[in-house]
Design an enzyme around this catalytic site. Structure first.
Site, short mmCIF file in Angstrom:
data_model
loop_
_atom_site.label_atom_id
_atom_site.label_comp_id
_atom_site.label_asym_id
_atom_site.label_seq_id
_atom_site.Cartn_x
_atom_site.Cartn_y
_atom_site.Cartn_z
N ASN A 1 0.83 -1.21 0.00
CA ASN A 1 0.00 0.00 0.00
C ASN A 1 0.86 1.26 0.00
O ASN A 1 2.00 1.24 0.47
CB ASN A 1 -0.87 0.06 1.27
N ASP B 1 2.94 5.47 18.26
CA ASP B 1 2.09 5.09 17.11
C ASP B 1 2.17 3.57 16.97
O ASP B 1 3.24 3.03 16.72
CB ASP B 1 2.63 5.81 15.85
N GLY C 1 -0.74 -6.85 22.97
CA GLY C 1 -0.35 -5.45 23.11
C GLY C 1 0.68 -5.27 24.22
O GLY C 1 1.69 -5.99 24.27
N GLY D 1 2.22 -8.23 26.08
CA GLY D 1 3.11 -9.21 25.45
C GLY D 1 2.37 -10.15 24.52
O GLY D 1 1.59 -9.72 23.67
N THR E 1 0.74 1.78 14.65
CA THR E 1 0.56 1.29 13.27
C THR E 1 1.79 0.50 12.83
O THR E 1 2.91 0.99 12.92
CB THR E 1 0.36 2.48 12.30
N ASP F 1 2.71 -5.99 12.44
CA ASP F 1 3.38 -6.49 11.23
C ASP F 1 4.88 -6.70 11.50
O ASP F 1 5.48 -7.66 11.02
CB ASP F 1 3.21 -5.50 10.08
O1 RIB Z 1 -0.83 -2.76 9.81
C1 RIB Z 1 -0.57 -1.50 9.29
C2 RIB Z 1 -0.93 -1.43 7.84
O2 RIB Z 1 -2.31 -1.60 7.68
C3 RIB Z 1 -0.61 -0.11 7.17
O3 RIB Z 1 0.69 -0.08 6.63
C4 RIB Z 1 -1.72 0.05 6.15
O4 RIB Z 1 -1.28 -0.01 4.83
C5 RIB Z 1 -2.73 -1.05 6.45
O5 RIB Z 1 -2.68 -2.06 5.55
#
Ligand code: RIB
Length: 288
Positions: free
Chosen positions: A9, A230, A206, A209, A232, A236
């Protein structure tokens, strides 16, 4: 080697005083954009964890730069197709507490063909990992093909869809999901994590752990405390590091520990793929 069937993305970030309310027009106090997508984030994390990773995915003409960037970050890109559909993108708003809300446009990520996926997996070797999330199409075909070829299949069930995850049970060896998702999966299947028939299930918690559920029972791991700026991309980063460490031959205890360290550095940063920490940063912070 990791074969990552994953989304790519363009992430647009908006810093806002609070998450927008229904009907509200809200001025952002900051803006930026970068490489993202759960798949791309995991590929970058795996590469930064020193694994060899080949990304299987698709972008449109407006996302040619994302493919270049993945390559610059050490990810193999020959199996990223360029299609006529626009590249996927995510509009991410982040409030002052680090909470986010994301609007996702799938674009080319859901236009993958069996030919694209199959061409990549024919290059795989038994013992390699197939890694997948839920922001592309083709997971069923990829998992079945990978199983037939003797690959280990890891699936991060995000964004969560109980039906999709249920459909993949029996085709995966490692399932990664968060506590809410684990609860939803239990409601959908009537089975707890230990009864899903998956060798390893890792449930992220979170700031608490994570826990690892396997034949040997359930084991809890504490998170490394950190300032949260953050969240985000932190999940991943955790998954990319976890699979990379397993692929490199670490045992599950060591792999989870490394993944938790990487995630703790990641939540203290703003951004996604472009700011995922590398092994040197983890070493500097934790003195490995
Ligand atoms: O997990 C974060 C991701 O979720 C972001 O990078 C965004 O693109 C969404 O897919």
């Amino acid at each position: 080697m990791i074969w990552n069937l994953g989304s790519i993305n363009i992430d647009n970030f908006y810093e806002v005083p609070h998450l927008p309310l229904p009907g509200e027009t809200l001025a952002a106090t900051g803006f930026g954009f970068g490489l993202g997508g759960k798949g791309a984030n995991m590929s970058v994390a795996a590469a930064r964890a020193a694994a060899r990773v080949s990304h299987i995915g698709a972008v449109g003409a407006n996302g040619r730069w994302t493919r270049e960037r993945l390559m610059e970050y050490g990810v193999d890109v020959p199996h990223i197709a360029q299609l006529d559909t626009p590249t996927g993108h995510a509009n991410i708003v982040i409030d002052r507490q680090g909470e986010n809300s994301i609007v996702l446009f799938h674009g080319a990520n859901v236009e993958l063909t069996e030919a694209i996926i199959g061409a990549a997996l024919t290059e795989a070797s038994p013992g390699d990992f197939l890694l997948m999330q839920n922001e592309t199409n083709g997971q069923d075909y990829a998992a079945e093909t990978a199983q037939a070829l003797g690959l280990r299949v890891a699936y991060a069930a995000a964004p969560f869809d109980a039906k999709v995850t249920e459909g993949l049970l029996g085709k995966i060896d490692l399932l990664i999901l968060n506590a809410v998702e684990a609860q939803q999966l239990e409601e959908a299947t009537g089975k707890t994590a230990d009864a899903l028939g998956i060798a390893d299930v890792v449930i992220t918690l979170g700031a608490q752990g994570c826990k690892w559920v396997s034949d040997a029972g359930e084991k809890h791991f504490d998170a490394y405390p950190t300032e949260v700026v953050d969240t985000t991309g932190a999940g991943d980063t955790f998954t990319g590091y976890l699979v990379a460490a397993l692929d490199r031959g670490m045992d599950m205890d060591g792999a989870i520990d490394l993944a938790l360290k990487a995630a703790s550095l990641m939540v203290a940063r703003r951004g996604t793929a472009d700011v995922i920490p590398d092994l040197k940063e983890i070493q500097d912070q934790f003195g490995l």
